[in-house]
Design a protein around this motif. Structure first.
Motif, PDB file in Angstrom:
ATOM      1  N   CYS A  60      17.263  36.968  -3.487  1.00  0.00           N
ATOM      2  CA  CYS A  60      17.784  38.326  -4.017  1.00  0.00           C
ATOM      3  C   CYS A  60      19.346  38.134  -3.828  1.00  0.00           C
ATOM      4  CB  CYS A  60      17.028  39.387  -4.011  1.00  0.00           C
ATOM      5  SG  CYS A  60      17.815  40.738  -4.871  1.00  0.00           S
ATOM      6  N   GLU A  62      21.270  40.465  -4.350  1.00  0.00           N
ATOM      7  CA  GLU A  62      21.758  41.930  -4.129  1.00  0.00           C
ATOM      8  C   GLU A  62      21.236  42.429  -2.951  1.00  0.00           C
ATOM      9  OE1 GLU A  62      23.441  45.460  -5.510  1.00  0.00           O
ATOM     10  OE2 GLU A  62      23.490  43.418  -6.108  1.00  0.00           O
ATOM     11  N   CYS A  63      20.003  42.007  -2.422  1.00  0.00           N
ATOM     12  CA  CYS A  63      19.437  42.676  -1.235  1.00  0.00           C
ATOM     13  C   CYS A  63      18.968  41.495  -0.210  1.00  0.00           C
ATOM     14  CB  CYS A  63      18.355  43.373  -1.535  1.00  0.00           C
ATOM     15  SG  CYS A  63      16.797  42.685  -1.812  1.00  0.00           S
ATOM     16  N   ASN A  65      16.222  39.855  -0.408  1.00  0.00           N
ATOM     17  CA  ASN A  65      14.622  39.788  -0.288  1.00  0.00           C
ATOM     18  C   ASN A  65      14.414  38.464  -1.017  1.00  0.00           C
ATOM     19  OD1 ASN A  65      12.012  40.515  -0.185  1.00  0.00           O
ATOM     20  ND2 ASN A  65      12.127  41.584  -2.058  1.00  0.00           N
ATOM     21  N   CYS A  72      15.660  41.020  -7.359  1.00  0.00           N
ATOM     22  CA  CYS A  72      13.989  40.804  -7.128  1.00  0.00           C
ATOM     23  C   CYS A  72      13.389  42.037  -7.550  1.00  0.00           C
ATOM     24  CB  CYS A  72      13.852  40.973  -5.503  1.00  0.00           C
ATOM     25  SG  CYS A  72      14.461  42.296  -4.762  1.00  0.00           S
ATOM     26  N   CYS A  75      14.711  45.358  -6.350  1.00  0.00           N
ATOM     27  CA  CYS A  75      16.046  45.909  -6.977  1.00  0.00           C
ATOM     28  C   CYS A  75      15.867  46.190  -8.478  1.00  0.00           C
ATOM     29  CB  CYS A  75      17.055  44.728  -6.690  1.00  0.00           C
ATOM     30  SG  CYS A  75      17.751  44.514  -5.042  1.00  0.00           S
TER      31      CYS A  75
HETATM   32 ZN    ZN Z   1      16.576  42.623  -4.247  1.00  0.00          ZN
END
Ligand code: ZN
Length: 202
Positions: A60, A62-63, A65, A72, A75
Motif C-alpha cells: 500500500c 499510503e500505509c 500494508n 489497501c 486505508c
Molecule cells: Zn494502506
C-alpha cells in the motif's frame, strides 16, 4: 546426505516450503506428502490461489500494508478513525493488533526498526511518509506500537523526537504485566516497566 525420495519437482516444492517461517524440512515434507494425496481438494486450489496472490499482492502506497489493492483495504475502510495513526514495524504486527480488535484506527508500517548494529538506519524506515501523514491535518494522535526490544524502543524515541518537533501528540503501548500474568513469574525488567507505567484507578 540422504538420497532424494522424489522427483525434482517435488523436491523443489519441499525446499521452497521449508523456507516458510514455522515450517522446517520435516514439516515441509509432511505438508507436501499431504498435498500430493489431496491433489484435487487442496493442491490444485492452493496452486491457483498462490498464483493469483503472487500476481496481485502490492504494498500500500499510503500505509505500507500488504494487500491485493492500493490503497489497501484498511486505508479504504471509511469506519476507521482517521485521527489515530498506529505505527508498527511490520505487517505481522498490524495483523496482531487487528486480531485484538481493540481499536479501529489507521496504520503506518515502518518496514523495519532502527538497528545501528545491523546497519539499519532511519533511511531504511518509512519515515518521510509517516511525518507527511502525521502532520497532514487529520491525525491527532500517533500510537507507537513497537516491540519492547532495544531496537523497538530506540525507534520509538527517534520517532517521538521527530513528531514532537512537528507538534504531533505521540503515545506508546504500555509496558508491564501481561493479562493473566502473575507477578512472581515476571522478570525484573518487566516489573520495573510496569511500576514506571502505573496508571491511576478510576
Ligand atoms: Zn494502506
Amino acid at each position: 546426505m540422504a538420497q532424494n525420495l522424489a522427483g525434482p519437482e517435488i523436491e523443489r516444492l519441499i525446499q521452497l516450503l521449508a523456507r516458510v517461517p514455522g515450517l522446517g524440512p520435516r514439516s515441509a515434507r509432511r505438508a507436501v506428502l499431504h498435498l500430493m494425496k489431496k491433489r484435487e481438494d487442496l493442491l490444485h486450489p492452493l496452486g491457483e490461489a498462490m498464483r493469483i496472490a503472487a500476481e496481485r499482492i502490492v504494498t500500500c502506497s499510503e500505509c505500507g500494508n500488504l494487500d491485493t489493492m492500493d490503497p489497501c483495504s484498511i486505508c479504504r475502510d471509511p469506519r476507521r478513525d482517521p485521527s489515530i495513526l498506529v505505527v508498527v514495524e511490520n505487517v505481522g504486527d498490524l495483523w496482531a493488533l487487528e486480531r485484538a480488535g481493540a481499536i479501529r484506527a489507521s496504520y503506518h508500517v515502518l518496514g523495519a526498526t532502527l538497528s545501528p548494529f545491523d546497519g539499519v538506519g532511519p533511511e531504511d524506515l518509512s519515515l518521510p511518509k509517516l511525518v507527511e501523514r502525521a502532520t497532514g491535518g487529520s491525525v491527532k494522535e500517533v500510537i507507537l506500537a513497537l516491540n519492547a526490544t532495544v531496537e523497538g524502543q530506540t525507534t520509538a524515541h527517534y520517532i517521538t523526537d521527530l513528531l514532537t518537533e512537528a507538534g504531533v501528540k505521540v503515545t506508546r503501548l504500555a509496558h508491564g504485566v501481561p493479562v493473566g500474568g502473575e507477578l512472581d513469574y515476571l522478570d525484573e525488567g518487566t516489573l520495573s516497566a510496569a511500576l514506571l507505567s502505573r496508571t491511576a484507578i478510576g
